[in-house]
Scaffold this motif. Structure first.
Motif, short mmCIF file in Angstrom:
data_model
loop_
_atom_site.label_atom_id
_atom_site.label_comp_id
_atom_site.label_asym_id
_atom_site.label_seq_id
_atom_site.Cartn_x
_atom_site.Cartn_y
_atom_site.Cartn_z
N UNK A 142 0.93 -1.38 -0.11
CA UNK A 142 0.00 -0.02 0.07
C UNK A 142 1.15 1.25 -0.15
N UNK A 143 0.62 2.04 -0.69
CA UNK A 143 1.34 3.40 -1.00
C UNK A 143 0.37 4.48 -0.98
N UNK A 144 0.68 5.41 0.03
CA UNK A 144 0.04 6.72 0.27
C UNK A 144 0.90 7.67 -0.76
N UNK A 145 0.44 8.33 -1.57
CA UNK A 145 1.48 8.92 -2.57
C UNK A 145 0.88 10.54 -2.61
N UNK A 146 1.61 11.47 -2.17
CA UNK A 146 1.52 12.64 -2.06
C UNK A 146 1.97 13.63 -2.94
N UNK A 147 1.55 14.78 -3.58
CA UNK A 147 1.97 15.64 -4.64
C UNK A 147 1.31 16.91 -4.67
N UNK A 148 1.67 17.91 -5.23
CA UNK A 148 1.08 19.00 -5.16
C UNK A 148 0.61 19.25 -6.77
N UNK A 149 -0.54 19.77 -6.92
CA UNK A 149 -0.90 20.04 -8.27
C UNK A 149 -0.24 21.07 -8.83
N UNK A 150 0.25 20.88 -9.94
CA UNK A 150 1.15 21.65 -10.81
C UNK A 150 0.68 21.64 -12.27
N UNK A 151 0.15 23.22 -12.28
CA UNK A 151 -0.45 23.39 -13.70
C UNK A 151 -1.73 22.27 -14.18
N UNK A 152 -2.30 22.00 -12.91
CA UNK A 152 -3.36 21.14 -13.11
C UNK A 152 -3.19 19.96 -13.15
N UNK A 153 -1.86 19.38 -13.36
CA UNK A 153 -1.38 18.14 -13.47
C UNK A 153 -0.61 17.44 -12.34
N UNK A 154 -0.30 16.20 -12.48
CA UNK A 154 0.67 15.59 -11.60
C UNK A 154 1.97 16.17 -12.20
#
Ligand SMILES: Cc1cc2nc3c(=O)[nH]c(=O)nc-3n(C[C@H](O)[C@H](O)[C@H](O)COP(=O)(O)O)c2cc1C
Length: 238
Positions: free
Chosen positions: A155-167
């Motif tokens: 199980x992976x909890x994957x965090x990221x910001x939105x950049x220009x509407x995308x991953x």
């Protein structure tokens, strides 16, 4: 204050995404994370990072200016996966890292920070342009380190910001090198107003065969004050 993504404002960006039809998404043994976090989210711009721990193959990472005591405390080596779960995060300015710290503490899981092999600029406007160019060219920037013992995590909890509407492209780089097929993936995100936007469809494309579950999306400005929301979401995932 109006936020600017390059030469257009946040309002214009959101309008453009709406016009494109982009989606806006607005407990068991868990102890939850503590309410006051010594997190890096207080900084408003990115810092240079060190890879001392992640590069040596452990799941816990540290940063020079984005010191994250809790992630270090919650970090477990890849051979010590708790419940087979790992928190993986990319965070440029610290907001998503604050959420990741909380998730990792709640789960008592390790935290791995995705970092570029060549550190990104700390200049906001320059970062906007770089991110835009990476997306336009579909560049996959090299990452500084890989997770060791990846196959041991289910199980992976994957965090990221939105950049220009995308991953962010660097998250795609990570996913290109870390096969998520057969794993459960819980996405979490911070943003400046557009929510996940197209990040989840990007994630599906970048994670063939993964079981992508309900995610959590928070305003970056609220990353440090959303402990209750984060704990509540984590509790739905276990
Ligand atoms: C290159 C770049 C592009 C961004 N694009 C968006 C966007 O499209 N929509 C949005 O709501 N916020 C956007 N933001 C704001 C970030 O998503 C937001 O500040 C987020 O909380 C940052 O997370 P981090 O501190 O973990 O890097 C952008 C920020 C940067 C630096």
């Amino acid at each position: 204050m109006e936020k600017h993504y390059g030469d257009i404002t946040r309002r214009q960006l959101l309008g453009a995404m709406a016009a494109m039809g982009a989606a806006t998404v607005g407990a068991g043994l868990l102890g939850g994370c503590s309410s006051s976090r010594n997190s890096s989210a207080s900084q408003s711009s990115a810092s240079s990072t060190t890879q001392s721990e992640s590069a040596s193959g452990t799941a816990s990472t540290s940063t020079s200016a984005t010191s994250s005591s809790s992630s270090a405390a919650a970090g477990a080596s890849s051979t010590q996966a708790v419940n087979g779960a790992l928190v993986v995060v990319f965070s440029w300015s610290g907001n998503t890292l604050a959420v990741a710290d909380c998730v990792a503490e709640s789960l008592q899981a390790g935290l791995f920070r995705i970092e570029p092999a060549t550190p990104y600029t700390t200049d906001y406007d320059a970062m906007l342009k770089i991110a835009q160019d990476e997306q336009a060219a579909n560049t996959l920037p090299a990452i500084a380190a890989n997770v060791q013992g990846w196959d041991g995590y289910s199980t992976i909890y994957l965090g990221f910001p939105t950049w220009w509407g995308h991953l962010p492209q660097i998250v795609k780089s990570f996913l290109a090198e870390h096969d998520c097929s057969g794993k459960v993936v819980y996405p979490f995100n911070t943003h400046g107003g557009s929510g996940f936007a197209s990040c989840l469809s990007d994630l599906s494309a970048a994670c063939p065969g993964a079981d992508i579950r309900e995610g959590l999306s928070l305003l970056g400005d609220e990353a440090q004050t959303s402990t209750a929301k984060i704990n509540a979401w984590v509790s739905t995932t276990v």
